[in-house]
Design a protein around this motif. Structure first.
Motif, PDB file in Angstrom:
ATOM      1  N   LYS A  63       0.803  -1.228   0.000  1.00 54.31           N
ATOM      2  CA  LYS A  63       0.000   0.000   0.000  1.00 54.31           C
ATOM      3  C   LYS A  63       0.841   1.286   0.000  1.00 54.31           C
ATOM      4  CE  LYS A  63      -4.228   1.757   1.943  1.00 54.31           C
ATOM      5  NZ  LYS A  63      -5.075   1.866   3.110  1.00 54.31           N
ATOM      6  N   PHE A  64       1.915   1.309   0.786  1.00 47.00           N
ATOM      7  CA  PHE A  64       2.700   2.553   0.900  1.00 47.00           C
ATOM      8  C   PHE A  64       4.168   2.346   0.519  1.00 47.00           C
ATOM      9  CE2 PHE A  64      -0.904   3.488   3.802  1.00 47.00           C
ATOM     10  CZ  PHE A  64      -1.401   4.595   3.106  1.00 47.00           C
ATOM     11  N   LEU A  65       4.411   1.359  -0.385  1.00 49.86           N
ATOM     12  CA  LEU A  65       5.779   1.019  -0.778  1.00 49.86           C
ATOM     13  C   LEU A  65       6.378   1.996  -1.781  1.00 49.86           C
ATOM     14  CD1 LEU A  65       6.256  -2.815  -1.436  1.00 49.86           C
ATOM     15  CD2 LEU A  65       7.429  -1.375   0.238  1.00 49.86           C
ATOM     16  N   GLU A  95       6.782   5.998  -3.536  1.00 50.75           N
ATOM     17  CA  GLU A  95       6.940   7.362  -3.013  1.00 50.75           C
ATOM     18  C   GLU A  95       5.593   8.098  -2.971  1.00 50.75           C
ATOM     19  OE1 GLU A  95      10.286  10.653  -3.721  1.00 50.75           O
ATOM     20  OE2 GLU A  95       8.865  10.542  -5.384  1.00 50.75           O
ATOM     21  N   HIS A  96       5.310   8.688  -1.827  1.00 47.06           N
ATOM     22  CA  HIS A  96       4.050   9.415  -1.638  1.00 47.06           C
ATOM     23  C   HIS A  96       4.228  10.458  -0.537  1.00 47.06           C
ATOM     24  CE1 HIS A  96       3.916   6.308   1.509  1.00 47.06           C
ATOM     25  NE2 HIS A  96       3.142   7.129   2.187  1.00 47.06           N
ATOM     26  N   TYR A  97       3.176  11.218  -0.350  1.00 47.11           N
ATOM     27  CA  TYR A  97       3.151  12.134   0.790  1.00 47.11           C
ATOM     28  C   TYR A  97       1.733  12.181   1.334  1.00 47.11           C
ATOM     29  CZ  TYR A  97       1.095  15.573  -2.413  1.00 47.11           C
ATOM     30  OH  TYR A  97       0.269  16.205  -3.306  1.00 47.11           O
ATOM     31  N   HIS A  98       1.590  12.805   2.489  1.00 45.11           N
ATOM     32  CA  HIS A  98       0.267  12.998   3.093  1.00 45.11           C
ATOM     33  C   HIS A  98       0.088  14.479   3.385  1.00 45.11           C
ATOM     34  CE1 HIS A  98       0.198   8.657   3.654  1.00 45.11           C
ATOM     35  NE2 HIS A  98       1.416   8.769   4.150  1.00 45.11           N
ATOM     36  N   LYS A  99      -1.161  14.842   3.608  1.00 42.86           N
ATOM     37  CA  LYS A  99      -1.447  16.241   3.918  1.00 42.86           C
ATOM     38  C   LYS A  99      -1.486  16.487   5.416  1.00 42.86           C
ATOM     39  CE  LYS A  99      -3.547  17.199  -0.533  1.00 42.86           C
ATOM     40  NZ  LYS A  99      -4.758  17.554  -1.291  1.00 42.86           N
ATOM     41  N   ASP A 104       0.834  15.163   9.193  1.00 35.97           N
ATOM     42  CA  ASP A 104       2.037  14.467   9.645  1.00 35.97           C
ATOM     43  C   ASP A 104       1.767  12.967   9.779  1.00 35.97           C
ATOM     44  OD1 ASP A 104       2.879  17.064   9.892  1.00 35.97           O
ATOM     45  OD2 ASP A 104       3.268  16.979  12.051  1.00 35.97           O
ATOM     46  N   GLU A 105       2.788  12.163   9.491  1.00 32.62           N
ATOM     47  CA  GLU A 105       2.689  10.717   9.737  1.00 32.62           C
ATOM     48  C   GLU A 105       3.492  10.426  10.994  1.00 32.62           C
ATOM     49  OE1 GLU A 105       3.148   8.191   6.373  1.00 32.62           O
ATOM     50  OE2 GLU A 105       3.254   6.357   7.566  1.00 32.62           O
ATOM     51  N   VAL A 106       2.791  10.102  12.066  1.00 32.82           N
ATOM     52  CA  VAL A 106       3.429   9.960  13.373  1.00 32.82           C
ATOM     53  C   VAL A 106       3.132   8.569  13.917  1.00 32.82           C
ATOM     54  CG1 VAL A 106       3.642  10.921  15.686  1.00 32.82           C
ATOM     55  CG2 VAL A 106       3.119  12.422  13.754  1.00 32.82           C
ATOM     56  N   LEU A 113       8.104  13.747   1.091  1.00 33.96           N
ATOM     57  CA  LEU A 113       8.049  12.544   0.251  1.00 33.96           C
ATOM     58  C   LEU A 113       8.682  11.380   1.005  1.00 33.96           C
ATOM     59  CD1 LEU A 113       9.117  14.010  -3.227  1.00 33.96           C
ATOM     60  CD2 LEU A 113       6.822  13.825  -2.223  1.00 33.96           C
ATOM     61  N   HIS A 114       8.029  10.231   0.947  1.00 32.35           N
ATOM     62  CA  HIS A 114       8.524   9.072   1.703  1.00 32.35           C
ATOM     63  C   HIS A 114       7.853   7.797   1.228  1.00 32.35           C
ATOM     64  CE1 HIS A 114       4.746  10.018   3.727  1.00 32.35           C
ATOM     65  NE2 HIS A 114       4.719   8.740   4.094  1.00 32.35           N
ATOM     66  N   TRP A 115       8.343   6.674   1.755  1.00 31.14           N
ATOM     67  CA  TRP A 115       7.663   5.395   1.580  1.00 31.14           C
ATOM     68  C   TRP A 115       7.893   4.568   2.829  1.00 31.14           C
ATOM     69  CZ3 TRP A 115      11.503   7.293  -1.600  1.00 31.14           C
ATOM     70  CH2 TRP A 115      12.746   6.658  -1.595  1.00 31.14           C
TER      71      TRP A 115
END
Ligand SMILES: [Fe+2]
Length: 185
Positions: free
Chosen positions: A92-94, A96-100, A102-104, A140-142
């Motif tokens: 699902k998140f493998l 490169e993506h981003y979110h609107k 924070d991913e904590v 940007l992250h995965w």
């Protein structure tokens, strides 16, 4: 053991820097606005502890983070190596993506591999039990949980219904190391 490796974005085979101590990792990650902390439970957690028990064990840190960041909900997610949907969940998140927002994530148990792509550099962060990572919105992250995923994580959300990944369509994630079972760390 937790570990940070920093690469040039075009050189996935050769890390520029490898950091294995928590303070050093936190210092490097702070430079790109990423929060990295270690939390300790205020009481021993039994295997199979309920979400309520997990949150009670980390209550002071959870409340501090909510106060700092205005998170509106907190939950506990648990993934085991035999989970029937593990392949789908891993994929699902493998990329490169981003979110609107924070991913904590706080790792109560187990581990996972976050990789961030910031200003021409790639930051690969192996998170282990006791690690809290806060990836700022738009970064940007995965994320790779590996083929035999194992973790219990506390998640913090500002908009619980809006957890959406916006994918960039690049193949950079495929060029960098994946989180493989039993990989030598
Ligand atoms: Fe993400």
């Amino acid at each position: 053991m937790s570990r940070l490796r920093i690469f040039n974005e075009g050189e996935p085979g050769t890390p520029l820097q490898v950091v294995r101590d928590h303070a050093g990792m936190a210092a490097e990650l702070a430079k790109i606005g990423v929060r990295f902390e270690q939390w300790e439970a205020n009481a021993p957690l039994p295997p199979g502890a309920s979400p309520e028990q997990v949150m009670a064990a980390y209550r002071a840190d959870i409340d501090r983070l909510i106060e700092d960041n205005g998170f509106r909900t907190v939950d506990v997610v648990s993934i085991h190596p035999e989970h029937p949907d593990r392949e789908t969940m891993r994929k699902k998140f493998l990329d490169e993506h981003y979110h609107k927002e924070d991913e904590v994530r706080f790792f109560v148990a187990g581990s996972g591999l976050f990789t961030l792509h910031v200003d021409g550099r790639v930051y690969e962060i192996l998170c282990e039990q006791g690690d809290l990572i806060g990836v700022p919105d738009s970064t940007l992250h995965w994320f790779d949980m590996g083929p035999s995923p194992h973790f219990v994580a506390i998640r913090f959300f500002t908009e619980p219904d809006g957890w959406v990944g916006y994918f960039t369509g690049t193949d950079i994630a495929q060029q960098f190391p994946r989180f493989e079972a039993g990989q030598a760390l």
